[in-house]
Design a protein around this motif. Structure first.
Motif, mmCIF file in Angstrom:
data_model
loop_
_atom_site.group_PDB
_atom_site.id
_atom_site.type_symbol
_atom_site.label_atom_id
_atom_site.label_comp_id
_atom_site.label_asym_id
_atom_site.label_seq_id
_atom_site.Cartn_x
_atom_site.Cartn_y
_atom_site.Cartn_z
ATOM 1 N N THR A 1 0.725 -1.264 0.104
ATOM 2 C CA THR A 1 -0.074 0.006 0.107
ATOM 3 C C THR A 1 0.853 1.299 -0.127
ATOM 4 O O THR A 1 0.691 2.296 -0.762
ATOM 5 N N ARG A 2 1.907 1.211 0.950
ATOM 6 C CA ARG A 2 2.771 2.408 0.896
ATOM 7 C C ARG A 2 3.367 2.667 -0.410
ATOM 8 O O ARG A 2 3.508 3.722 -1.010
ATOM 9 N N LEU A 3 4.160 1.675 -1.183
ATOM 10 C CA LEU A 3 4.916 1.938 -2.290
ATOM 11 C C LEU A 3 4.103 2.236 -3.468
ATOM 12 O O LEU A 3 4.611 3.072 -4.423
ATOM 13 N N SER A 4 2.788 1.432 -3.361
ATOM 14 C CA SER A 4 1.719 1.956 -4.412
ATOM 15 C C SER A 4 1.545 3.351 -4.596
ATOM 16 O O SER A 4 1.405 4.030 -5.475
ATOM 17 N N GLY A 5 1.374 3.854 -3.430
ATOM 18 C CA GLY A 5 0.989 5.189 -3.031
ATOM 19 C C GLY A 5 2.188 6.119 -3.371
ATOM 20 O O GLY A 5 2.016 7.146 -4.032
#
Length: 249
Positions: A38-42
């Protein structure tokens, strides 16, 4: 399960020193993988949205830089590839820190919950043992400010102002049992050291924070950019100057 956040760092150390191992369970693995994804996607695929004031912006800022970040974000210099990778490290380390807190037996809730203060939105990192916590990764020299408690005297990027906002925005949240104290969970991204920095929200800091919201809202409402207040510093012995570190960021 521990209910005392002040034992967090010793508990994580005990976890990592345990000879029997096995603490990185499938459940924790899945949680960590989901958090990092989730963090890297954002980070690498940011959602296109109209820029607005956020709680993370409530530190001391140059009003001109703030105005342009809202009105003309397209003029900003693009992050170079190495900076994109550097900031991605921060997301991974922060996800790992929260995973270690969970594995060491501490109550971790409210991850990335949306909160508001006087209409300004933000997302806190998490609530550990009833306390608002913001996770920060830092290079070794910067980590020392968290470790020795001098961050309050040299809070270059407004980390404590962010904590003020997250505390105020969590005032009515039943997950948060400690209403006037929050913590920076700092990780040395070079050497792996960790520490907790305790921060108190005083009535004076609350007043300053709410006044800053009003000031920044006035800046953003202006039809013309305000005067730049960025600092400068000497460069070399020939009399040249350059923007200071805060301004360069």
């Amino acid at each position: 399960m521990s209910t005392e956040i002040k034992t967090l760092i010793p508990d994580i150390r005990k976890l990592l020193e345990a000879k029997e191992g096995g603490w990185f369970s499938p459940e924790l693995s899945n949680s960590f993988a989901s958090e990092i994804t989730t963090r890297l996607s954002g980070h690498f695929n940011p959602t296109e949205r109209k820029p607005t004031l956020r709680l993370s912006q409530m530190g001391d800022k140059c009003p001109r830089a703030l105005w342009y970040s809202i009105h003309h974000p397209e003029l900003a210099e693009a992050l170079p590839p190495w900076a994109m990778v550097k900031y991605a490290f921060g997301h991974v380390i922060e996800g790992l820190a929260i995973g270690l807190a969970k594995a060491s037996g501490h109550e971790v809730l409210g991850e990335q919950d949306e909160i508001y203060v006087d209409g300004i939105r933000g997302h806190r990192d998490c609530v550990i043992d009833g306390c608002v916590v913001d996770v920060k990764s830092a290079a070794s020299p910067s980590f020392k400010k968290f470790q020795d408690g001098t961050i309050a005297q040299n809070d270059l990027f407004g980390y404590l102002d962010q904590l003020d906002g997250y505390l105020l925005g969590s005032a009515d949240d039943p997950l948060v049992r400690n209403k006037d104290t929050a913590y920076l969970f700092a990780v040395d991204k070079q050497l792996g050291h960790m520490c907790l920095y305790e921060h108190k929200l005083t009535p004076e800091r609350e007043a300053t924070f709410r006044a800053r919201i009003r000031d920044y809202e006035a800046v953003v409402r202006s039809s013309v950019p305000p005067v730049c207040t960025c600092g400068t510093q000497k460069e070399g012995a020939s009399g040249n100057i350059k923007l200071d570190v805060k301004a360069s960021y």
